[in-house]
Structure formats: structure tokens, C-alpha cells
Design a protein around this motif. Structure first.
Motif, short mmCIF file in Angstrom:
data_model
loop_
_atom_site.label_atom_id
_atom_site.label_comp_id
_atom_site.label_asym_id
_atom_site.label_seq_id
_atom_site.Cartn_x
_atom_site.Cartn_y
_atom_site.Cartn_z
N ALA C 50 -35.27 -70.72 -86.40
CA ALA C 50 -34.04 -70.89 -87.15
C ALA C 50 -33.16 -71.98 -86.55
CB ALA C 50 -33.28 -69.57 -87.19
N ALA C 51 -33.09 -72.01 -85.22
CA ALA C 51 -32.26 -73.01 -84.57
C ALA C 51 -32.76 -74.42 -84.88
CB ALA C 51 -32.26 -72.78 -83.06
N TRP C 52 -34.08 -74.60 -84.78
CA TRP C 52 -34.63 -75.93 -85.09
C TRP C 52 -34.38 -76.30 -86.54
CZ3 TRP C 52 -35.76 -80.01 -82.52
CH2 TRP C 52 -36.05 -79.91 -81.16
N CYS C 53 -34.39 -75.29 -87.37
CA CYS C 53 -34.19 -75.51 -88.79
C CYS C 53 -32.74 -75.96 -89.05
CB CYS C 53 -34.46 -74.18 -89.47
SG CYS C 53 -34.77 -74.30 -91.18
N LEU C 54 -31.82 -75.27 -88.41
CA LEU C 54 -30.41 -75.44 -88.75
C LEU C 54 -29.76 -76.62 -88.02
CD1 LEU C 54 -27.94 -74.26 -90.24
CD2 LEU C 54 -27.50 -72.89 -88.21
N LEU C 55 -29.96 -76.67 -86.71
CA LEU C 55 -29.11 -77.54 -85.90
C LEU C 55 -29.18 -79.03 -86.22
CD1 LEU C 55 -29.25 -75.63 -82.51
CD2 LEU C 55 -27.46 -75.61 -84.27
N PRO C 56 -30.41 -79.63 -86.34
CA PRO C 56 -30.42 -81.07 -86.64
C PRO C 56 -29.76 -81.39 -87.98
CG PRO C 56 -32.59 -80.28 -85.98
CD PRO C 56 -31.74 -79.08 -86.20
N ALA C 135 -26.91 -84.90 -98.54
CA ALA C 135 -27.50 -83.61 -98.88
C ALA C 135 -29.01 -83.70 -98.83
CB ALA C 135 -27.02 -83.19 -100.27
N VAL C 136 -29.55 -84.74 -99.44
CA VAL C 136 -31.00 -84.90 -99.46
C VAL C 136 -31.54 -85.06 -98.05
CG1 VAL C 136 -32.87 -86.43 -100.17
CG2 VAL C 136 -31.04 -85.85 -101.78
N LEU C 137 -30.86 -85.90 -97.27
CA LEU C 137 -31.29 -86.16 -95.90
C LEU C 137 -31.30 -84.87 -95.09
CD1 LEU C 137 -32.04 -88.44 -93.93
CD2 LEU C 137 -29.64 -88.49 -93.24
N ALA C 138 -30.22 -84.13 -95.21
CA ALA C 138 -30.09 -82.90 -94.42
C ALA C 138 -31.19 -81.91 -94.80
CB ALA C 138 -28.72 -82.27 -94.65
N LEU C 139 -31.45 -81.78 -96.10
CA LEU C 139 -32.46 -80.83 -96.53
C LEU C 139 -33.85 -81.26 -96.04
CD1 LEU C 139 -31.18 -79.97 -100.11
CD2 LEU C 139 -31.12 -78.54 -98.06
N CYS C 140 -34.10 -82.57 -96.11
CA CYS C 140 -35.39 -83.07 -95.64
C CYS C 140 -35.57 -82.78 -94.15
CB CYS C 140 -35.50 -84.58 -95.88
SG CYS C 140 -35.74 -84.96 -97.60
N VAL C 141 -34.55 -83.11 -93.39
CA VAL C 141 -34.63 -82.89 -91.95
C VAL C 141 -34.87 -81.43 -91.65
CG1 VAL C 141 -33.23 -82.85 -89.85
CG2 VAL C 141 -33.27 -84.89 -91.26
N MET C 142 -34.18 -80.57 -92.43
CA MET C 142 -34.33 -79.15 -92.21
C MET C 142 -35.77 -78.72 -92.46
SD MET C 142 -32.43 -76.04 -94.10
CE MET C 142 -33.40 -76.21 -95.56
N LEU C 143 -36.31 -79.16 -93.59
CA LEU C 143 -37.67 -78.76 -93.93
C LEU C 143 -38.65 -79.28 -92.89
CD1 LEU C 143 -37.68 -79.23 -97.79
CD2 LEU C 143 -37.72 -77.10 -96.46
N LEU C 144 -38.45 -80.52 -92.48
CA LEU C 144 -39.35 -81.15 -91.53
C LEU C 144 -39.32 -80.41 -90.20
CD1 LEU C 144 -41.09 -83.75 -91.74
CD2 LEU C 144 -39.34 -84.84 -90.32
N ALA C 145 -38.11 -80.24 -89.67
CA ALA C 145 -37.98 -79.59 -88.36
C ALA C 145 -38.46 -78.16 -88.42
CB ALA C 145 -36.51 -79.66 -87.90
N GLY C 146 -38.06 -77.46 -89.49
CA GLY C 146 -38.48 -76.06 -89.64
C GLY C 146 -39.99 -75.95 -89.71
#
Lengths: 432, 283, 462
Positions: C50-56, C135-146
Motif C-alpha cells: 500500500a505504501a509503495w502504491c500511495l506515496l509516490p 491525474a493521469v500521471l499519478a494514477l499511472c505511477v500508482m499502478l506501476l509502483a503497486g
């Protein structure tokens, strides 16, 4: 049998000679102390009595019973009875006609205007709401209690001396005569001032309420507690439980202690240039107000949270370590729950201080006249203490009692919060 | 309020100092020249009784040691002799303690005056945060014992000399008293007590915070002071009691078990409890 | 997409990822019975994912929210201003506020000039674009990191260690916030103050004896729209502080002495909370009281005894401020007095000193450094106090040390100069920051000295 040396006798005489004076000095000193305590307490009693004495009347408002003739040609000339048509009716005309009917011998124009002035400007709105709610009234008559204007309110409450020369008072002889006639006809009454709690600010004292300011304060405090408590507790946890004692933590510690003593207005300047100028957040908003109050209360909350952590005995920590808990587990499972009541107490006291704070809010523009009750965190708003300041600088005499009443509300909030803190402390305080 | 004529006079009372009284204490409680004498003294802290029915005379120009296990009430009894217990909230006292025949707990006894006559030295050296000179001068100043500065200088010097501290501090009288070593601080406190020229000096375990060398110096000092002062010392060091005192009183659980000449108490105690304590069976 | 919706989505996803991570860690070791084969507890794995998903992703959103708006605005303004002739900073900020007013609808579109209108549209377009981009960037980063973390999850990963490290870093970050606040304060007053000192020399400000920021006395010179000699303000602050300390030190000290040394438990139990209550009253209430009650009272009293007292005299403000500071002084003094060991009191009493002699000559003497520190803190409070003086003291700087006359203070002038208009370039506004700098520096110095003294004192008796 003179067994004691002569020097002792001399000494005893000398001691005895001064005794009276020394005991007097003792009594005097004690009296100074008692006087100091009594002065402080006396001053507080005076302050409270003064405020209550000035403000209690604001919780009542004067209403005048007027026999209203709901003339159709004024209210609903087209006879539709639709709500939007009723809302456009000439209610001012209705009220004026009714007032003229009450005092038929007033014929001169200027006199009539003065007569209409007995009632608040908000009477029109009240009447409109009344009619829109009961369209059946149109074409009939009924008597309605309408809000009096603030100067009439003051007269009825006895705050305007009728002894003074006519030109020195806000109510002239004519108005006094009318009010006497109305009073004799049982047409003047004082009712509880609900609108003081349900309305926003207004230029007209009789219409002004504190709801807008209370909501502004509430919004700002929500932000403050939501940010400063978690951040403050986290910082305290780090400094008390995790950080090594080194130069860096020393710097942080000195910083926190100094910040706790920085004048609040400086935080206002900080808020102005950082939140408004730099980050472009909306001026006058509870959002910025809350952020500024967060920065201001943070040092206090960190200090009280650290004190609460310090009060947890080391044996608890050793016990947790002893069964193999990690430091984080030790803190989260054992130390934090034990320290939490103390931290909460500190946080409530910090919030109480934030609620009473005015100066930084002036800096970020929460000081403008806002008639609307704020609906969200970024709408323009004032706060309760700022409302006190705004009203206190108003020239209208009727605002004095409202200011005092607002102070009473503010103090009631503060007392409740402090009481809560005391109860919390007594309930959960543990002696190790 | 008696202001002078300090002599041993017989108070018109049925329990005269020196007269035999009914007591369970073993040994002779009265002495030839009593300065202080306690009769039927009970002291309570709240509901707890700390001292039970104590009768004891303190002889002129001698050292009386009060010994006993900790918590036996010896310090409480000591503090009752200059009414220091008054400063403890909830402390209550019954019975009589007389100083030169006057009841020190009577209504017209001035406690300030009493303490000028009965000085006290505490367990922990407690010099004031002032200079060495001011520490010693404090008592004479508040009581107005010195008229001129020269008088005060004389008092300070003689007190420090009597306490055997003069040679060590005469060049630094303006230095803070707290800067001295523990033993020096305690001698400073003794000098401070003597500067008021009291008749009695009460010492509450004066050496317990000191090292053996400093202790020895204080013990020598006590022995010297015996010529001019009446000293009561509380100690739980039995050797010390044997070394410095002429009379010893043994306290146990708030009661005075036995009193007598020191050498007799230590060589031939009359009570089993005293013997057990002396021989180290408890303490 | 609104920032709050975006944040909610991010938080929702990471909560979901917590459960995913947890159950996957359990599944990897073949169900609940195999948990002991895991390096950490299943919950730790969940938190780790969850942390990796959320924090970046969160970092991206917050950074853009903090700075993005400024970047866009400055880009738009420089674009708009490049069309016209070179602009002074003043004109630039005027243009900026024009554009913003049009953009948020304060000024109707019809009234705006074409270039401003175009810029406003551009501003709005960029804002919307950036919002969706972030928004798009944040969601992408979240998916990638998660996704990556989920993939890396194995029983040997030291998830607890990693999670605790994040936790620890988070805590440390919170504690460094104190430093950033200080830096923020210094920066916010220092830069504007330096700009002010470009317009008005420091020496004129610190040693000038005339304060009239509103009046233009030398109209021919740039930046000389008024006189900015702050000495009258310093003097006024001093007068009021002296009156306040004159009230609060004796009363506070004696009240503390009485409560600590003389009062019985019952009196203490009543008087102490009452004093604390006095400290809890908001300053605006004191200000109201000073302006409406104490001020007129003093004027009347002055008339009776034949002294001219101004309605906004330093005396009224000072007296009430003094009362406000009483509990502050008394609680600090109380701390200091009770910290003095009983042995010292006993030593003095055993010599035959009376209680008052003991207190005056021994206890207070011993507590003196601590009390001095407390008094310094109280002085710092007095000079930083704002509402009482804003409401009860005067507005015009008078060179007088007479407390019966109307004086003004540093804080009053800061409020006067900064409340209302927001033109950030006039020397009038900048002067407020210079005053803020002086105030901050003075209180900081006082606090620092006081805290060092108090700390030293506390250590002495520990």
C-alpha cells in the motif's frame, strides 16, 4: 544558677527586640501575597461581570405587534398566488400602510418615515416569508410580531437614557411617545434572540448573528486539529522515541521551544506571504486560517505530546523490547496508547487557544465584512474572535451588547473545551 | 514571653524536669542540668503516630546521641525540639518539651526566637545559594545580632574558626557556598548555625552524606563544640555515637527503649532490643 | 478531475492494495498455517504494498498542487507581457491580478481588454490541462509502483523493516517541520524587509523619530511616500510593556509566592484554576475590555485627579495587558519556586528566620535566575501582543514616554499596514514586514536567552 553564658543573654535580648518588627514584616508580606491573589481573581470577576452585564440583553430582541392588512393589490396584484409572484410583492408598502393605520394622526412625510423606522428593515423579509408560507392570508388582516429597529430595541431595554437632552440621544421625543403608546397597547414584547445564532453578520445590529463566524471558526479548527494533532504527535514520537540525541535534534528542539513563544501575529505574516502570496490560496478563507493556526499550535502540541510520552515509564518500553517487539511496535502498541489521553488533553488546550486567536487571522484577511454564512473551506469567512473585533470597532451602540454576547459565546466554547480537557485528564491520568 | 534570664528554673508543673516520671524506658531519663526536657511527647503525621510517649532530658554542654533503626522516629523527635515539624503539613504533637524550663510549644513561645536558641544541622549540607560570608552572616543579619559591619565580620570569622573552616575559606569568603566540597559545606552549615550563638545544636545525621575523612573532621568538631554548646545528634552509625557522645538514647518503632551513658549502653545494654541493635542483629 | 477526488481514488486504491498484499503474502506460504515462514506479519506485507502504491503518486499530486499554479501563472503572464512593452514588476503584478480577476469571474469578461481576455482563457486552459495530466500521471505511477511491488512480494522480503523505515522517515519529516516553519518565518519577513530597506535606509528606519506611513512628505522621491522612522513605535511598545510588566510582575510573583508558600490546599485548589482561566481568556476579549471599560474609566479618573489621560492611552492597554500576563508570570514563578529544594527552606527556618525572610532571602534568591527567565518570556509576550493594543492603544506614533498619552506599537502598525489592501510593492506594506522582522528578532532573542536561563536553572536542581 546562671548556667548559660552572658553572650547568650545578650543575643536573646537582641533577638527579642526585633521580633515585633519581624513579625509585622511577615504579616505584611503575607498580606501582599493575598492581595495579589485577590486582585487577580477580583479583576477576573470584574471582567466577567462587565461583559455579562453588557451582553446579556443581546439574547433578547424587541418585537412590535403590528396589525397587518394583507392587501391583495400590494402583495399579489395579478391574483396568481404563485410563490414567485408573492415573493415580488410590495411588503414594505403593506407594513407602511399598517403603521400609518396604527398612528393615523401622523401625516407629515418625514414623520411617517420616522414612524416606519421603528421597525427593522428585515421586517419586510419576515413578512414576505410569512405570506409565502400562508397565501390564504391575502385579503385578510392579522397581527404579526415584527422585529424592531436597533435603536428602538435599545430604548425598550432601557439603554438609552430618556433623561438626556433630545439631541444627545438616538431616540427623539416623538419616537418615545409612539413607543409609549405601543407599550400601553401591549404591542411591545421582548423575545429570545434566535436570529443571533442562526444568521450571519449584518450592518444592521438587530439582524446581525454569529453563525457565520462560528462556522468560520469551526472550519478553521477542523483543519487545525486535523493537521496539527497528527503532525504534532508524529514529531513528538520521533523526538522522544526514535531520534538519537545529536545536534540535529537539539536544533529541532530549540526551534520548537522558540516557536512556542513567537508572537502569533508573526505567524499571520507567515501565512500571508506563504499561503496567500506564494501558494495562491484564497484570501479570507477558513482554509488559510486553519493552516496558520496549525503552524501556530503545532509547537504547543509537540511540547505537550512529548510531556505525555515522557510520563510513560521506561519499564513499559523495556517490557515490550523484552518480548521481542521492534521499536515501532513498542511505540505503537504500548507507549502511544498510554500517552494518548495526555496528548489529547494538550491538543484540546491547544485548540482552545487557537479558537481564541485573532491577530494572525487579521493578517490573512479573515477580517472583512462577510454577511453570508460560509459553506466550504475556501469561502470568505470570519472567525468568532474576529467577529468580536469587527463588532467592537463598529460605531453603533447596539453592537456593544452584541459584541459582549459574542464574547460570552466564545468564552462558553472555551470553557467547555477546557472542561473537557480537565475531565479527560482526570479520567485517564495515571500515576506510575 | 520570656526574653532573657535564661537559667534553669523549676516550672510550676507536676512533671518537673529531673523528677522521676512513669515510663517504660530503661535507664535514667533525667540528668543533673537539663537544658531540654521532653515529657510524654507524642507526634503524629496525619493518622500515623511517629513518636510514642517519649520522656527524655538533654544535659547541658554534652553530646546526646539518638540512635536506632531507620524509621524509628529519632529524626522526628529531634525536629520536634526546635519545632521544625511545624513546617510539615499534618504534623501534630502532644506532651511537653521545655527549654530551660519554658514550654517551647506554649502559645506565647515565639518559634523564631526558639530556633535562634536551638539551631539545627541537616543530613544533606544545605548552604544557601549565596557567598560563604553571606551564608554565615545570614542568621546574625535576620536576628539583628550585629550592629556594625565590623561586628558581623567578627561573628563570621569566629563562627568559621569554631567550625574549623576559616583557614580553608578565608581568602574566598565571597565565593558561593555551594562551590565547597561536601564536608566543607557541612562545616559551613555548622558555622552558620553557630553564628546565631544558639544554646543547643541539633544535628540530623550530619555525616551521612560525607566521606570518612570529612566525617572524622566533623566528629572532631563536635567534640570540640561540646565545651560551649549542648548538642543532640541523630546517627545510625553506632561507632559515631560511641565516639562523640556522652549519652545515648535508643529509639525503636517510635518508642524510646533505653537511655544511658554511652559507654554503658554500648558495653552493657539494659534492654534486649538495644542489645540486638548494638550487636548488629538488625538495623 | 478535482484534487480531492483524485486523492480519494489514490487512498481507496492503496487500501485495496493493502488487502491484496496481505492475502498474497498468506497465499505465497500456503495459507494461514504457513505464516511462520514469512519474514514479517501479513499485515506488514499489506502495508508495504500500500505504501509503495500511495506515496509516490501522492508526492506527485502534492508537488503539483503546491507549485503548479504558480508555474502556469508565471508562464501565462510572461507570455502576455512579452506582447506589450517591457514591464516593471508593479505593472506585471497588476496584469496578473487583471488576468486572475477575469479568470475567476470577479471582473466580467466583457470589460477585459483582448490581451487580458486571451491570457485568461490560456490560463484556464492550462490549468485544466495540467489537472488532467497530473491525474493521469499519478494514477499511472500508482499502478506501476503497486504492480511492481506486488510482483516483488515474496516470503523473504523484509516488509516490516521497510514499513517501519517509512514510518520512521515520516515521523522525522514531521519533526523537521518546526525548522521549516522557522525558515518560512524568516524568509517571509526578511525578503520583503530587505526590499523595504532598498527604499528606506535601515538607519532611517531604526533611528528615525517620525512615523507617518500614510503621508507623502517628499513627493519628488521614489519610495518616499511617508516617514518610516520606527523609534516612536519602539518607544510606544516599550511604554506599554513597562506598564504591563509593572502590573504583572509584582502581582504575578506575589500570587505565586502566596499560593506556593502560604495558601492551604483548599485555597490553592480554587485560586490556581481561576488564574489559569485568566490565561485562557482570548486577547480580543481583553482588548474589548480595555477599549470600552478601562480606557473611559481612566479618562474619568484622570479628570477627577486633574491629569489629562488620552482615551487610547498606553496606560489602559498596558494595565489590561499586565492582567493578561499575570497568570503567565505566576505559573512560571510557581514552577521556579517549587523547584527550590525544601532543604534550603528548612536551613533558613532552622536558623530562626521567619517565612517571609526565608522566601525573600533564600527561596527567591535561589529561584532568581529561573524567575528572570520567566520574566523575559513575559516581556516577549508583551511586546508581541497584538489585539489588546490594536483595540485599546492609539494609531499615531508619538515620541513620548508618557503613559497617559496615546501611543502606538509595532504590532498595531503591522496590523494597520497589512490589513485591507494587498499591494505588495508600496513601501507602506513593505514597512510592515520590516516591523515584523524587528518584532521576530526581538522576541526570538528574548526567548532564546530566557529558555537558556530557565533550562540552566532547571538542571541545577535536578
Amino acid at each position: 544558677m546562671n548556667s548559660i553564658s552572658d553572650t547568650s543573654a545578650v543575643r536573646a535580648r537582641r533577638v527579642a527586640k526585633r521580633l515585633r518588627r519581624r513579625h509585622w514584616a511577615e504579616r505584611r508580606f503575607r498580606l501582599y501575597g493575598l492581595t495579589a491573589v485577590l486582585l487577580s481573581v477580583g479583576f477576573m470577576v470584574f471582567l466577567f461581570a462587565n461583559i455579562i452585564g453588557k451582553g446579556y440583553r443581546a439574547f433578547e430582541q424587541t418585537y412590535i405587534r403590528v396589525d397587518i392588512n394583507y392587501a391583495e393589490e400590494l402583495i399579489d396584484p395579478n391574483g396568481t398566488r404563485l410563490a414567485q409572484d408573492l415573493a415580488d410583492g410590495n411588503y414594505q408598502g403593506v407594513i407602511k400602510a399598517s403603521m400609518r393605520a396604527q398612528f393615523p394622526d401622523v401625516v407629515e412625510r418625514s414623520e411617517q418615515r420616522k414612524l416606519y423606522g421603528l421597525l427593522s428593515e428585515s421586517a419586510e423579509r419576515a413578512l414576505k416569508d410569512h405570506v409565502v408560507g400562508n397565501p390564504g392570508l391575502i385579503g385578510h388582516s392579522d397581527s404579526v410580531w415584527l422585529l424592531a429597529d436597533d435603536h428602538i430595541d435599545l430604548l425598550v431595554k432601557g439603554e438609552i437614557s430618556t433623561e438626556a437632552a433630545e439631541e444627545d440621544r438616538r431616540v427623539d421625543d416623538q419616537e418615545i411617545k409612539w413607543m409609549a403608546a405601543l407599550t400601553a397597547g401591549h404591542r411591545v414584547e421582548r423575545h429570545f434572540n434566535w436570529s443571533f445564532f442562526t444568521e450571519g453578520d449584518s450592518r444592521e445590529p438587530e439582524q446581525a448573528g454569529i453563525l457565520g463566524a462560528v462556522k468560520g471558526s469551526l472550519f478553521a479548527l477542523l483543519i487545525t486539529i486535523g493537521l496539527s494533532f497528527p503532525i504534532g504527535v508524529a514529531a513528538a514520537l520521533y523526538l522522544e522515541e526514535f531520534a538519537r540525541r545529536d545536534h540535529f535534534t537539539d536544533v529541532i528542539e530549540v526551534n520548537i521551544n522558540n516557536l512556542a513563544a513567537v508572537p502569533s501575529i508573526v505567524f499571520g505574516i507567515l501565512g500571508l506571504s506563504v499561503f496567500i502570496q506564494f501558494f495562491g490560496l484564497p484570501r479570507s478563507s477558513p482554509l488559510v486560517g486553519g493552516l496558520v493556526l496549525t503552524l501556530m499550535t503545532l509547537p504547543t502540541i509537540i511540547i505537550s505530546s512529548r510531556a505525555a510520552l515522557k510520563a510513560v515509564p521506561p519499564s513499559i518500553r523495556q517490557a515490550a523490547f523484552g518480548i521481542g517487539a521492534s521499536r515501532v511496535q513498542m511505540v505503537l502498541h504500548h507507549v502511544l496508547p498510554l500517552a494518548l489521553p495526555g496528548m489529547l488533553t494538550g491538543a484540546i488546550i491547544g485548540m482552545a487557544r487557537a479558537l481564541g486567536e485573532t491577530a494572525p487571522l487579521l493578517m490573512i484577511g479573515m477580517v472583512s465584512f462577510v454577511a453570508d454564512v460560509p459553506t466550504n473551506l475556501s469561502s470568505a469567512a470570519t472567525a468568532l474572535p474576529v467577529q468580536v473585533y469587527l463588532w467592537s470597532s463598529s460605531a453603533e451602540q447596539a453592537f456593544v451588547e452584541r459584541t459582549s454576547a459574542a464574547i460570552m459565546v466564545l468564552l462558553a466554547f472555551l470553557l467547555t473545551m477546557n472542561l473537557l480537557a480537565v475531565i479527560l485528564r482526570n479520567r485517564f491520568e495515571r500515576r506510575w | 514571653m520570656t526574653t532573657n534570664s535564661i537559667q534553669v528554673t523549676a516550672a510550676p508543673d507536676h512533671s518537673l524536669p529531673g523528677e522521676p516520671v512513669e515510663t517504660r524506658t530503661v535507664g535514667q531519663i533525667s540528668v543533673q542540668q537539663p537544658v531540654l526536657s521532653a515529657r510524654a511527647v507524642n507526634i503524629f503525621y496525619g493518622a500515623k503516630q511517629a513518636i510514642k510517649d517519649i520522656n527524655l532530658d538533654i544535659g547541658l554542654h554534652s553530646v546526646t546521641a539518638l540512635i536506632g533503626p531507620s524509621g524509628c522516629g529519632k529524626s522526628t523527635f529531634l525536629r520536634s525540639m526546635n519545632r521544625m515539624n511545624d513546617t510539615i503539613p499534618g504534623a501534630r504533637m502532644t506532651g511537653r518539651i521545655t527549654l530551660d524550663g519554658e514550654d517551647i510549644y506554649s502559645g506565647d513561645q515565639d518559634v523564631v526566637q526558639l530556633r535562634a536558641r536551638v539551631g539545627m544541622v541537616f543530613q544533606q549540607p544545605n548552604p544557601f545559594p549565596k557567598s560563604i560570608y553571606e551564608n554565615v552572616a545570614y542568621g546574625p543579619r535576620i536576628h539583628g545580632l550585629a550592629v556594625t559591619r565590623a561586628d558581623l565580620d567578627v561573628i563570621v570569622q569566629s563562627s568559621l574558626q569554631k567550625a574549623g573552616l576559616w583557614s580553608e575559606v578565608k581568602d574566598r569568603l565571597s565565593h558561593p557556598g555551594t562551590g565547597l566540597s561536601g564536608g566543607q559545606q557541612q562545616r559551613l552549615c555548622i558555622a552558620r548555625a553557630m553564628a546565631v550563638d544558639p544554646e543547643v545544636i541539633l544535628m540530623d545525621e550530619p555525616c551521612s552524606a560525607l566521606d570518612p575523612v570529612a566525617t572524622a573532621r566533623i566528629e572532631d568538631l563536635i567534640d570540640e563544640l561540646r565545651d560551649k554548646y549542648t548538642i543532640v545528634i541523630v546517627t545510625h552509625n553506632m561507632q559515631q555515637a560511641a565516639r562523640v557522645s556522652q549519652r545515648t538514647a535508643y529509639f525503636h518503632m517510635g518508642e524510646l527503649i533505653e537511655v544511658g551513658a554511652t559507654n554503658q549502653i554500648f558495653t552493657n545494654p539494659g534492654h534486649r532490643l538495644t542489645e540486638d541493635y548494638i550487636t548488629g542483629r538488625f538495623g | 478531475m478535482l484534487t480531492s477526488t483524485l486523492l480519494l481514488i489514490l487512498i481507496g486504491c492503496s487500501v485495496a492494495m493493502y488487502f491484496v498484499g496481505r492475502s498474497r503474502s498468506i497465499a505465497l506460504v500456503g495459507g494461514r498455517s504457513g505464516i511462520s515462514k514469512l519474514n514479517s506479519l501479513p499485515g506488514h506485507y499489506g502495508l508495504w504494498v500500500a505504501a509503495w502504491c500511495l506515496l509516490p503518486a501522492l508526492a506527485i499530486v502534492l508537488a503539483w498542487n503546491a507549485l503548479g499554479h504558480r508555474l502556469i501563472v508565471s508562464a501565462v503572464v510572461s507570455q502576455a507581457s512579452s506582447v506589450t512593452a517591457p514591464m516593471s514588476p508593479g505593472q506585471r503584478s497588476l496584469l496578473l491580478s487583471d488576468i486572475q480577476n477575469v479568470e475567476d469571474g470577479t471582473v466580467p469578461l466583457a470589460l477585459a481588454s483582448p490581451s487580458v481576455k486571451a491570457a485568461a482563457f490560456e490560463l484556464r486552459r492550462l490549468e485544466q490541462l495540467s489537472h488532467s495530466a497530473v491525474a493521469v500521471l499519478a494514477l499511472c505511477v500508482m499502478l506501476l509502483a503497486g504492480g511492481l511491488t506486488w510482483h516483488r512480494l515474496s516470503p523473504t522480503v523484509r516488509a516490516r523493516h521497510a514499513v517501519e523505515k517509512v514510518f520512521r522517515v515520516g515521523l522525522a519529516a514531521c519533526s523537521t517541520l518546526a525548522i521549516f516553519i522557522t525558515i518560512g518565518i524568516v524568509a517571509s519577513v526578511l525578503f520583503e524587509a530587505l526590499r523595504f530597506f532598498h527604499l528606506v535606509p535601515v538607519t532611517d528606519f531604526l533611528f528615525g523619530t517620525q512615523w507617518s506611513p500614510q503621508m507623502a512628505i517628499r513627493a519628488d522621491q521614489v519610495g518616499s511616500s511617508g516617514a518610516f522612522g520606527a523609534v516612536p513605535l519602539f518607544l510606544g511598545t516599550l511604554v506599554i510593556s513597562v506598564v504591563a510588566m509593572g502590573v504583572s510582575i509584582p502581582i504575578g510573583l506575589f500570587a505565586a509566592i502566596y499560593l506556593a508558600e502560604y495558601a492551604n490546599r483548599r485555597v490553592r485548589a480554587i485560586a490556581k484554576p481561576l488564574l489559569e482561566l485568566l490565561a485562557g481568556i482570548p486577547t480580543v476579549v481583553y482588548g474589548f475590555f480595555a477599549a470600552l471599560t478601562v480606557g473611559p474609566l481612566l479618562v474619568n479618573f484622570g479628570r477627577v485627579i486633574g491629569v489629562a489621560v488620552a482615551p487610547e492611552s498606553g496606560l489602559a492597554a498596558g494595565l489590561v495587558m499586565g492582567v493578561m500576563i499575570i497568570p503567565f508570570v505566576s505559573s512560571l514563578a510557581d514552577d521556579m519556586i517549587t523547584a527550590v529544594p525544601k532543604a534550603l527552606r528548612d536551613g533558613s527556618l532552622a536558623l530562626g528566620a521567619t517565612r517571609s525572610e526565608t522566601i525573600r532571602k533564600v527561596v527567591l534568591r535561589a529561584a532568581l535566575p529561573g524567575i528572570a527567565g520567566g520574566v523575559l518570556l513575559a516581556v516577549s509576550r508583551a511586546i508581541g501582543e497584538t489585539m489588546i493594543v490594536v483595540m485599546a492603544a492609539g494609531l499615531t506614533g508619538t515620541m513620548t514616554a508618557n503613559p497617559f498619552r496615546s501611543v502606538t506599537t509595532v504590532t498595531v502598525q503591522i496590523v494597520q499596514l497589512l490589513v485591507g489592501d494587498s499591494e505588495f510593492d508600496s513601501p507602506k506594506t513593505l514597512a510592515a514586514f520590516a516591523l515584523g522582522l524587528v518584532l521576530f528578532a526581538a522576541t526570538l532573542a528574548l526567548n532564546f536567552i530566557a529558555l537558556v536561563i530557565v533550562r540552566k536553572y532547571r538542571e541545577q536542581y535536578q
